[in-house]
Design a protein around this motif. Structure first.
Motif, PDB file in Angstrom:
ATOM      1  N   PHE A 130       0.809  -1.149  -0.075  1.00  0.00           N
ATOM      2  CA  PHE A 130       0.048   0.027   0.040  1.00  0.00           C
ATOM      3  C   PHE A 130       0.679   1.282   0.119  1.00  0.00           C
ATOM      4  O   PHE A 130       1.479   1.396   1.037  1.00  0.00           O
ATOM      5  CB  PHE A 130      -0.754   0.077   1.277  1.00  0.00           C
ATOM      6  CG  PHE A 130      -1.932  -1.232   1.268  1.00  0.00           C
ATOM      7  CD1 PHE A 130      -2.939  -1.146   0.669  1.00  0.00           C
ATOM      8  CD2 PHE A 130      -1.497  -2.092   1.959  1.00  0.00           C
ATOM      9  CE1 PHE A 130      -3.933  -2.332   0.729  1.00  0.00           C
ATOM     10  CE2 PHE A 130      -2.384  -3.190   2.144  1.00  0.00           C
ATOM     11  CZ  PHE A 130      -3.623  -3.385   1.571  1.00  0.00           C
ATOM     12  N   ALA A 133       0.771   3.346   2.972  1.00  0.00           N
ATOM     13  CA  ALA A 133       1.611   2.615   4.549  1.00  0.00           C
ATOM     14  C   ALA A 133       2.921   2.306   4.045  1.00  0.00           C
ATOM     15  O   ALA A 133       3.496   1.646   5.062  1.00  0.00           O
ATOM     16  CB  ALA A 133       0.513   1.625   5.151  1.00  0.00           C
ATOM     17  N   HIS A 163      11.349   0.875  11.229  1.00  0.00           N
ATOM     18  CA  HIS A 163       9.794   0.344  10.927  1.00  0.00           C
ATOM     19  C   HIS A 163       9.427   0.095   9.357  1.00  0.00           C
ATOM     20  O   HIS A 163       9.408   1.363   8.573  1.00  0.00           O
ATOM     21  CB  HIS A 163       8.852   1.042  11.709  1.00  0.00           C
ATOM     22  CG  HIS A 163       7.541   0.750  11.294  1.00  0.00           C
ATOM     23  ND1 HIS A 163       6.786  -0.459  11.427  1.00  0.00           N
ATOM     24  CD2 HIS A 163       6.255   1.359  10.305  1.00  0.00           C
ATOM     25  CE1 HIS A 163       5.414  -0.609  10.994  1.00  0.00           C
ATOM     26  NE2 HIS A 163       5.224   0.457  10.210  1.00  0.00           N
ATOM     27  N   CYS A 166       5.063  -4.028   7.062  1.00  0.00           N
ATOM     28  CA  CYS A 166       3.538  -4.027   6.680  1.00  0.00           C
ATOM     29  C   CYS A 166       2.772  -5.109   6.418  1.00  0.00           C
ATOM     30  O   CYS A 166       3.016  -5.664   5.534  1.00  0.00           O
ATOM     31  CB  CYS A 166       3.170  -2.848   5.775  1.00  0.00           C
ATOM     32  SG  CYS A 166       1.484  -2.436   5.712  1.00  0.00           S
ATOM     33  N   GLU A 167       2.143  -5.540   7.528  1.00  0.00           N
ATOM     34  CA  GLU A 167       1.364  -6.883   7.479  1.00  0.00           C
ATOM     35  C   GLU A 167       2.078  -7.741   6.611  1.00  0.00           C
ATOM     36  O   GLU A 167       1.771  -8.694   6.021  1.00  0.00           O
ATOM     37  CB  GLU A 167       0.067  -6.635   6.557  1.00  0.00           C
ATOM     38  CG  GLU A 167      -0.763  -5.629   7.242  1.00  0.00           C
ATOM     39  CD  GLU A 167      -2.377  -5.602   6.532  1.00  0.00           C
ATOM     40  OE1 GLU A 167      -2.408  -5.912   5.526  1.00  0.00           O
ATOM     41  OE2 GLU A 167      -3.157  -5.176   7.471  1.00  0.00           O
ATOM     42  N   ASP A 270     -10.170   1.985   8.715  1.00  0.00           N
ATOM     43  CA  ASP A 270      -9.122   1.281   7.711  1.00  0.00           C
ATOM     44  C   ASP A 270      -9.422   0.522   6.728  1.00  0.00           C
ATOM     45  O   ASP A 270      -8.629   0.722   5.472  1.00  0.00           O
ATOM     46  CB  ASP A 270      -8.296   0.391   8.750  1.00  0.00           C
ATOM     47  CG  ASP A 270      -6.744   1.185   8.899  1.00  0.00           C
ATOM     48  OD1 ASP A 270      -6.550   2.263   8.843  1.00  0.00           O
ATOM     49  OD2 ASP A 270      -5.629   0.276   9.204  1.00  0.00           O
ATOM     50  N   TYR A 274      -8.104   1.439   2.815  1.00  0.00           N
ATOM     51  CA  TYR A 274      -7.316   0.660   2.004  1.00  0.00           C
ATOM     52  C   TYR A 274      -8.070  -0.118   1.195  1.00  0.00           C
ATOM     53  O   TYR A 274      -7.352  -1.197   0.308  1.00  0.00           O
ATOM     54  CB  TYR A 274      -6.308  -0.364   3.159  1.00  0.00           C
ATOM     55  CG  TYR A 274      -5.450   0.235   3.912  1.00  0.00           C
ATOM     56  CD1 TYR A 274      -4.318   0.899   3.245  1.00  0.00           C
ATOM     57  CD2 TYR A 274      -5.562   0.765   5.108  1.00  0.00           C
ATOM     58  CE1 TYR A 274      -3.101   1.511   3.919  1.00  0.00           C
ATOM     59  CE2 TYR A 274      -4.508   1.585   5.950  1.00  0.00           C
ATOM     60  CZ  TYR A 274      -3.302   1.980   5.288  1.00  0.00           C
ATOM     61  OH  TYR A 274      -2.322   2.668   6.055  1.00  0.00           O
ATOM     62  N   GLU A 276     -10.437  -2.477   1.573  1.00  0.00           N
ATOM     63  CA  GLU A 276     -10.514  -3.863   1.700  1.00  0.00           C
ATOM     64  C   GLU A 276     -11.776  -4.093   2.297  1.00  0.00           C
ATOM     65  O   GLU A 276     -12.725  -3.269   2.673  1.00  0.00           O
ATOM     66  CB  GLU A 276      -9.550  -4.363   2.855  1.00  0.00           C
ATOM     67  CG  GLU A 276      -8.158  -4.180   2.274  1.00  0.00           C
ATOM     68  CD  GLU A 276      -7.165  -4.594   3.234  1.00  0.00           C
ATOM     69  OE1 GLU A 276      -7.375  -4.319   4.815  1.00  0.00           O
ATOM     70  OE2 GLU A 276      -6.298  -5.011   3.089  1.00  0.00           O
ATOM     71  N   TYR A 325      -6.640  -0.578  14.512  1.00  0.00           N
ATOM     72  CA  TYR A 325      -6.783   0.549  13.769  1.00  0.00           C
ATOM     73  C   TYR A 325      -8.571   0.750  13.606  1.00  0.00           C
ATOM     74  O   TYR A 325      -8.718   1.241  12.590  1.00  0.00           O
ATOM     75  CB  TYR A 325      -6.209   0.492  12.434  1.00  0.00           C
ATOM     76  CG  TYR A 325      -4.633   0.498  12.581  1.00  0.00           C
ATOM     77  CD1 TYR A 325      -3.959   1.413  13.030  1.00  0.00           C
ATOM     78  CD2 TYR A 325      -4.350  -0.883  12.397  1.00  0.00           C
ATOM     79  CE1 TYR A 325      -2.429   1.210  13.139  1.00  0.00           C
ATOM     80  CE2 TYR A 325      -2.648  -0.918  12.506  1.00  0.00           C
ATOM     81  CZ  TYR A 325      -1.933   0.065  12.830  1.00  0.00           C
ATOM     82  OH  TYR A 325      -0.658   0.020  13.047  1.00  0.00           O
TER      83      TYR A 325
HETATM   84  N1  LIG Z   1      -4.850  -3.462   6.026  1.00  0.00           N
HETATM   85  C1  LIG Z   1      -4.341  -2.581   4.997  1.00  0.00           C
HETATM   86  C2  LIG Z   1      -3.109  -2.078   5.335  1.00  0.00           C
HETATM   87  C3  LIG Z   1      -3.002  -1.698   6.982  1.00  0.00           C
HETATM   88  C4  LIG Z   1      -1.609  -1.054   7.329  1.00  0.00           C
HETATM   89  N2  LIG Z   1      -1.582  -1.034   8.663  1.00  0.00           N
HETATM   90  C5  LIG Z   1      -0.496  -0.322   9.253  1.00  0.00           C
HETATM   91  C6  LIG Z   1      -0.398   1.010   9.160  1.00  0.00           C
HETATM   92  C7  LIG Z   1       0.915   1.658   9.665  1.00  0.00           C
HETATM   93  N3  LIG Z   1       0.245   2.671  10.198  1.00  0.00           N
HETATM   94  C8  LIG Z   1       2.161   1.895   8.944  1.00  0.00           C
HETATM   95  O1  LIG Z   1       2.020   2.777   8.612  1.00  0.00           O
HETATM   96  O2  LIG Z   1       2.782   0.998   8.976  1.00  0.00           O
END
Ligand SMILES: NCCCCNCC[C@H](N)C(=O)O
Ligand SMILES: Cc1ncc(COP(=O)(O)O)c(C=O)c1O
Length: 366
Positions: A130, A133, A163, A166-167, A270, A274, A276, A325
């Motif tokens: 994404f 993110a 960091h 991401c997922e 969220d 995104y 989803e 979230y």
């Molecule tokens: N489920 C869709 C993606 C979600 C992303 N979550 C983490 C976001 C976090 N704020 C980051 O920026 O890493």
């Protein structure tokens, strides 16, 4: 007695499954685990979580204060940018402060001299699919990447936060990216006392090779002589919570529609951001419905799902995976009733820990 919907329902026995995986990883890897409050900050279950985690990490003054006052343990402070008027209070709540840029470090280092100071590094690679993110997106403001510039401020910091996951449920990808981080930043890592590898690693998910992950973290810690930290948000609370809603109306406009007493825009934002779908179980049967929220937003749609029976007004629906979230992002769009927060205790009993009223709505505005 049946609780009035909508409400988020946190199931402690499901939460414990994640906590036990985290505790095992801590034991086998030596890494410390800090709950990322940006993802989940529902402090009514912190009494359970603190037995399995080392503390919290934060993104703002409010979060660092909540972590310090409600969770305890080790409290890391991070923010994309601190304001002059908040830095002293941030420091008063934190064991470590991680600056996002050299500029912020130089500006506030002296006022944070009583606690450990660190800097966010941006390795310019990430696992995010994404753009929104992706901390490594072009022109990213999230962390420093110029080794020479960071070398010059090493006398003011003792560690780093990186960091870039991401997922990420793919251990091999994590492993490869950590390899790149080592190649790029080895001279800095050798001078550090601690490194936080951030969040976004789905190590509590099914089939994740936790032992290989633990071995990799332990090896990284040993090679550079650092204390490793992880900042699990989603991984801490995944699959622990549902959003309980009720059907208010059904329509047929070419498709069968069911309107529920909640809103994806307001209560599971969220998913909308995104693009989803929500998740429903068992999602089987001959009756397909588009489950829609009750706000005026045309696209306020949780998704399309299959049901055993035709839906009718008053039917209850449980939306899965509603912890991360969600509660931290809920809002008063359309003045839609904000879901209460309830907890299923280990003995099966359910207690409501928070209800929101008209007064909360009114007081959120002026
Ligand atoms: N489920 C869709 C993606 C979600 C992303 N979550 C983490 C976001 C976090 N704020 C980051 O920026 O890493
Ligand atoms: C610095 C930092 N740490 C931890 C997290 C938590 O990520 P996740 O909830 O994906 O584990 C995030 C997500 O924004 C983050 O930016």
């Amino acid at each position: 007695m049946q609780l009035t919907t909508p409400y988020y329902l946190i199931d402690k026995s499901r939460l414990i499954r994640n906590m036990e995986k985290i505790a095992r990883l801590r034991d086998t890897s030596g890494a410390k685990a800090l709950l990322a409050l940006k993802c989940f900050a529902t402090w009514s279950v912190f009494d359970l979580m603190r037995d399995y985690m080392d503390g919290t990490t934060s993104s703002s003054l409010n979060e660092v204060r909540l972590g310090h006052e409600r969770f305890g343990g080790e409290t890391h402070a991070y923010s994309v940018a601190y304001a002059d008027y908040e830095i002293d209070e941030v420091v008063s709540h934190a064991d470590k402060i991680i600056f996002n840029s050299i500029g912020q470090l130089e500006r506030f280092a002296d006022r944070a001299s009583g606690i450990a100071r660190g800097l966010r590094l941006n390795p310019q690679i990430s696992s995010s699919s994404f753009d929104l993110a992706d901390p490594a997106r072009p022109f990213s403001r999230l962390g420093e990447w110029d080794l020479a510039k960071v070398e010059r401020v090493m006398d003011r910091i003792s560690g780093f936060m990186i960091h870039n996951n991401c997922e990420n449920a793919d251990f091999d990808l994590f492993d490869r990216m950590l390899g790149v981080i080592e190649e790029r930043f080895a001279p800095l890592l050798k001078k550090a006392e601690w490194v936080s590898l951030g969040g976004g690693i789905h190590f509590t998910g099914e089939d994740y090779p936790v032992d290989r992950f633990a071995e990799r973290l332990k090896r990284f810690a040993g090679d550079y002589g650092v204390q490793v930290y992880l900042e699990p948000g989603e991984a801490s609370i995944t699959k622990s919570t549902t959003l309980e809603v009720t059907v208010l109306d059904t329509l047929h406009n070419g498709k069968h529609l069911a309107i529920v007493d909640s809103s994806i825009e307001a209560h599971m934002l969220d998913l909308l951001i995104y693009r989803e779908s929500a998740k429903l179980k068992p999602n089987k049967g001959p009756h397909r419905y588009m489950v829609c929220g009750k706000s005026c937003l045309a696209g306020d749609i949780f998704g399309e799902f299959d049901f055993e029976k035709e839906l009718k007004v008053g039917d209850r629906i449980s939306i899965e995976d509603a912890a991360g979230y969600t509660m931290v992002k809920k809002n008063w769009f359309n003045g839609v009733k904000m879901p209460a927060i309830a907890i299923r205790e280990l003995d099966g009993s359910i207690k409501t820990v928070r209800e929101f009223t008209y007064a909360d709505y009114e007081q959120s505005l002026s």
